[in-house]
Write a protein that holds these residues in place. Structure first.
Motif, PDB file in Angstrom:
ATOM      1  N   SER A  30       0.836  -1.246  -0.068  1.00  0.00           N
ATOM      2  CA  SER A  30       0.072   0.041  -0.161  1.00  0.00           C
ATOM      3  C   SER A  30       1.003   1.376  -0.085  1.00  0.00           C
ATOM      4  CB  SER A  30      -1.101   0.120   1.013  1.00  0.00           C
ATOM      5  OG  SER A  30      -1.890  -1.120   1.026  1.00  0.00           O
ATOM      6  N   PRO A  31       2.053   1.351   0.944  1.00  0.00           N
ATOM      7  CA  PRO A  31       2.680   2.595   0.677  1.00  0.00           C
ATOM      8  C   PRO A  31       3.649   2.626  -0.489  1.00  0.00           C
ATOM      9  CG  PRO A  31       3.331   0.991   2.520  1.00  0.00           C
ATOM     10  CD  PRO A  31       2.274   0.503   2.129  1.00  0.00           C
ATOM     11  N   SER A  34       1.344   3.993  -2.976  1.00  0.00           N
ATOM     12  CA  SER A  34       1.182   5.585  -3.192  1.00  0.00           C
ATOM     13  C   SER A  34       2.571   6.312  -3.460  1.00  0.00           C
ATOM     14  CB  SER A  34       0.774   5.639  -1.489  1.00  0.00           C
ATOM     15  OG  SER A  34      -0.367   5.260  -1.281  1.00  0.00           O
ATOM     16  N   ASP A  76       2.019  14.117  -1.782  1.00  0.00           N
ATOM     17  CA  ASP A  76       3.002  13.716  -0.626  1.00  0.00           C
ATOM     18  C   ASP A  76       2.804  14.705   0.718  1.00  0.00           C
ATOM     19  OD1 ASP A  76       4.668  12.110   0.533  1.00  0.00           O
ATOM     20  OD2 ASP A  76       6.644  12.946  -0.292  1.00  0.00           O
ATOM     21  N   ILE A 102      -3.324  11.264  -0.812  1.00  0.00           N
ATOM     22  CA  ILE A 102      -3.139   9.820  -1.022  1.00  0.00           C
ATOM     23  C   ILE A 102      -3.219   9.003   0.252  1.00  0.00           C
ATOM     24  CG2 ILE A 102      -1.803   8.292  -2.144  1.00  0.00           C
ATOM     25  CD1 ILE A 102      -0.791  10.361  -4.031  1.00  0.00           C
ATOM     26  N   SER A 103      -3.548   7.749   0.181  1.00  0.00           N
ATOM     27  CA  SER A 103      -3.589   7.024   1.440  1.00  0.00           C
ATOM     28  C   SER A 103      -2.211   6.967   2.070  1.00  0.00           C
ATOM     29  CB  SER A 103      -4.146   5.658   0.953  1.00  0.00           C
ATOM     30  OG  SER A 103      -5.445   5.639   0.847  1.00  0.00           O
ATOM     31  N   ASP A 105      -0.967   9.519   3.652  1.00  0.00           N
ATOM     32  CA  ASP A 105      -0.699  10.974   3.882  1.00  0.00           C
ATOM     33  C   ASP A 105      -0.827  11.442   5.594  1.00  0.00           C
ATOM     34  OD1 ASP A 105       0.280  11.721   1.582  1.00  0.00           O
ATOM     35  OD2 ASP A 105      -1.612  12.713   0.901  1.00  0.00           O
ATOM     36  N   ILE A 127      -7.103   3.516  -5.721  1.00  0.00           N
ATOM     37  CA  ILE A 127      -5.905   2.694  -6.010  1.00  0.00           C
ATOM     38  C   ILE A 127      -5.969   1.264  -5.659  1.00  0.00           C
ATOM     39  CG2 ILE A 127      -3.317   2.542  -5.018  1.00  0.00           C
ATOM     40  CD1 ILE A 127      -3.659   5.301  -3.879  1.00  0.00           C
ATOM     41  N   GLN A 245      -4.565   3.416 -10.869  1.00  0.00           N
ATOM     42  CA  GLN A 245      -5.557   4.056 -10.093  1.00  0.00           C
ATOM     43  C   GLN A 245      -6.777   4.112 -11.125  1.00  0.00           C
ATOM     44  OE1 GLN A 245      -3.822   7.984  -9.429  1.00  0.00           O
ATOM     45  NE2 GLN A 245      -3.462   8.600 -11.712  1.00  0.00           N
ATOM     46  N   GLY A 263      -6.103   1.459  -1.616  1.00  0.00           N
ATOM     47  CA  GLY A 263      -6.166   2.977  -0.982  1.00  0.00           C
ATOM     48  C   GLY A 263      -6.896   3.930  -1.807  1.00  0.00           C
ATOM     49  N   VAL A 265      -6.878   8.053  -3.966  1.00  0.00           N
ATOM     50  CA  VAL A 265      -6.473   9.297  -4.202  1.00  0.00           C
ATOM     51  C   VAL A 265      -7.744  10.714  -4.186  1.00  0.00           C
ATOM     52  CG1 VAL A 265      -5.424  10.928  -5.765  1.00  0.00           C
ATOM     53  CG2 VAL A 265      -4.673   8.383  -5.631  1.00  0.00           C
TER      54      VAL A 265
END
Length: 275
Positions: A30-31, A34, A76, A102-103, A105, A127, A245, A263, A265
């Motif tokens: 997930s990160p 992103s 970001d 974004i997931s 943040d 996402i 996305q 996630g 956006v």
């Protein structure tokens, strides 16, 4: 849809009802997913003529003369009261300025912070990630290497995404896409002309799939499914998970191709009626 957004006609999924079984998606992705999106947006921003990108306290920003979010955005996010006020000031200078939340943040109160200075939620993208298995799908798409070939593919993409825009607008989007040479442009031909294309972003350990598009007259024939299956084959051969996305309404179609939601956006713009 933005140039870095997804563009597959929903009817393209009609011939792909079988659910593709892919390897389980790790929560670690997930990160990484992103991060791939962040780097892709910044690469396009930096490629836009007369645009500049920088690290500001609380966010990374891009501002350019071209009135389009491709080079007018913040991303970001690690926001506080001071940094969100700076975001508002940037947005006041550009009507097209967008903030991409974004997931991952920080902090969790970002929506409240943005709304407190006049930003409003415009739309949301989903996402999606997958660990595709190698299935032996033929690799028929070509990689545009020469600048002239990249420009042809970029022109095709711009026409598919912005058919109602004027020639200069489409040309400027295509120029940015062409100049972002760290992003691969893949294309397919039919009867001697480009029939489908995609942009690939290899970043943050992920195989990012962007701007998938099929020529309008050829949609609804399964070409979008064929393009996605080849892109997933390429992701598998690269040894990296795939990320994309899409609009929420297309998420079920991508799930049938093995994707899982990782996630979102959330895209904010400044409400101009605020005083």
């Amino acid at each position: 849809s933005q140039p870095v957004g997804r563009r597959v006609d929903q009817a393209e999924g009609s011939d792909s009802r079988r659910v593709v079984e892919h390897r389980a998606v790790s929560s670690v992705q997930s990160p990484s997913a992103s991060a791939n999106i962040v780097e892709t947006y910044l690469k396009l921003g930096l490629a836009t003529p007369d645009a500049r990108c920088w690290q500001a306290p609380g966010f990374r920003a891009c501002v350019g003369d071209f009135e389009h979010p491709i080079c007018n955005f913040a991303i970001d996010l690690k926001l506080g009261r001071d940094s969100v006020a700076n975001l508002r000031d940037l947005a006041l200078s550009s009507p097209s300025f967008c903030v991409y939340h974004i997931s991952g943040d920080l902090p969790a109160e970002i929506p409240d912070l943005l709304e407190s200075v006049g930003f409003r939620l415009s739309h949301i993208l989903t996402i999606m990630v997958t660990n595709p298995a190698t299935e032996g799908t033929p690799l028929s798409m070509a990689l545009a290497k020469a600048v002239v070939d990249r420009r042809r593919v970029a022109d095709f993409m711009s026409e598919q995404f912005f058919p109602g825009q004027n020639k200069l607008f489409k040309s400027r989007v295509a120029e940015t896409t062409t100049r972002a040479d760290s992003l691969e442009l893949l294309f397919a031909r039919s009867e001697g002309r480009i029939s489908a294309a995609s942009m690939v972003s290899d970043a943050a350990g992920m195989y990012g799939i962007y701007n998938v598009c099929v020529e309008k007259s050829l949609r609804g024939q399964g070409r979008g499914s064929a393009v996605m299956k080849e892109l997933l084959e390429r992701a598998s051969l690269s040894g990296k998970p795939a990320v994309l996305q899409c609009s929420p309404m297309l998420a079920p179609w991508y799930r049938r191709l093995g994707f899982q939601q990782a996630g979102s956006v959330s895209i904010y713009s400044l409400f101009r009626g605020r005083r």
